[in-house]
Design a protein around this motif. Structure first.
Motif, PDB file in Angstrom:
ATOM      1  N   ASP A 278       7.775   2.321  -8.556  1.00 15.36           N
ATOM      2  CA  ASP A 278       8.525   2.412  -9.794  1.00 15.36           C
ATOM      3  C   ASP A 278       8.834   0.981 -10.224  1.00 15.36           C
ATOM      4  O   ASP A 278       8.282   0.042  -9.660  1.00 15.36           O
ATOM      5  CB  ASP A 278       9.789   3.290  -9.656  1.00 15.36           C
ATOM      6  N   GLU A 279       9.705   0.816 -11.180  1.00 18.11           N
ATOM      7  CA  GLU A 279       9.953  -0.529 -11.696  1.00 18.11           C
ATOM      8  C   GLU A 279      10.692  -1.435 -10.711  1.00 18.11           C
ATOM      9  O   GLU A 279      10.767  -2.634 -10.919  1.00 18.11           O
ATOM     10  CB  GLU A 279      10.714  -0.474 -13.033  1.00 18.11           C
ATOM     11  N   ARG A 280      11.196  -0.865  -9.610  1.00 17.03           N
ATOM     12  CA  ARG A 280      11.973  -1.677  -8.672  1.00 17.03           C
ATOM     13  C   ARG A 280      11.521  -1.586  -7.225  1.00 17.03           C
ATOM     14  O   ARG A 280      11.982  -2.352  -6.401  1.00 17.03           O
ATOM     15  CB  ARG A 280      13.436  -1.252  -8.736  1.00 17.03           C
ATOM     16  N   THR A 281      10.662  -0.641  -6.886  1.00 19.46           N
ATOM     17  CA  THR A 281      10.351  -0.382  -5.486  1.00 19.46           C
ATOM     18  C   THR A 281       8.860  -0.537  -5.213  1.00 19.46           C
ATOM     19  O   THR A 281       8.026  -0.009  -5.947  1.00 19.46           O
ATOM     20  CB  THR A 281      10.794   1.046  -5.084  1.00 19.46           C
ATOM     21  N   ARG A 282       8.569  -1.236  -4.126  1.00 18.09           N
ATOM     22  CA  ARG A 282       7.181  -1.519  -3.750  1.00 18.09           C
ATOM     23  C   ARG A 282       6.952  -1.073  -2.308  1.00 18.09           C
ATOM     24  O   ARG A 282       7.791  -1.274  -1.444  1.00 18.09           O
ATOM     25  CB  ARG A 282       6.938  -3.020  -3.883  1.00 18.09           C
ATOM     26  N   LEU A 283       5.790  -0.475  -2.088  1.00 19.44           N
ATOM     27  CA  LEU A 283       5.327  -0.168  -0.736  1.00 19.44           C
ATOM     28  C   LEU A 283       4.224  -1.165  -0.432  1.00 19.44           C
ATOM     29  O   LEU A 283       3.253  -1.284  -1.192  1.00 19.44           O
ATOM     30  CB  LEU A 283       4.775   1.256  -0.653  1.00 19.44           C
TER      31      LEU A 283
END
Length: 141
Positions: free
Chosen positions: A50-55
């Motif tokens: 999403d706009e704030r979370t990275r895997l």
């Protein structure tokens, strides 16, 4: 100072190419950023969820010396709407149960181990086993 949320979670893999392909299939889209290692092979891939979370998937060789590679320790839980469907999909892709469905009042959680040895935690407030009689979770207050 306060924590504002998870910016990224890093999963380690011996074969970043295979792990990136696996997560691309699971997530339905490819990484938004990749980086080759010194040998030219893929050593890092990041998926913007999403706009704030990275895997992130990173080469195990880049992990800190004392990193634990066996399942355990801290478990990052991803919010999902249909916990049963996500668990079924992960199992069909080779993930193994680590923590069974567990109700925690207004939420239900579970965790699996992906084929690369990473714990993938899941949590849902939509599962039938959630006890909605307790009211809204405290983080919605």
């Amino acid at each position: 100072m306060s924590l504002r949320g998870i910016a990224s979670l890093t999963y380690w893999a011996d074969d970043v190419v295979a792990a990136t392909a696996w997560y691309t299939e699971f997530l339905g889209s490819g990484p938004t950023f990749t980086r080759p290692g010194p040998d030219g092979r893929l050593s890092y891939a990041a998926f913007d969820l999403d706009e704030r979370t990275r895997l992130a998937i990173a080469a195990r060789t880049a992990a800190p010396f004392s990193a634990a590679f066996e399942p355990g320790g801290v478990i990052g839980n991803w919010w999902v709407d249909d916990l049963d469907a996500v668990l079924e999909r992960l199992a069909s892709m080779g993930a193994k149960e680590y923590i069974p469905l567990t109700p925690h009042g207004p939420v239900v959680s579970a965790a699996v181990v992906d084929p690369f040895g990473n714990v993938v935690g899941l949590v849902s407030d939509q599962h039938p086993a959630a006890d909605f009689r307790r009211g809204a979770p405290p983080w919605n207050a």
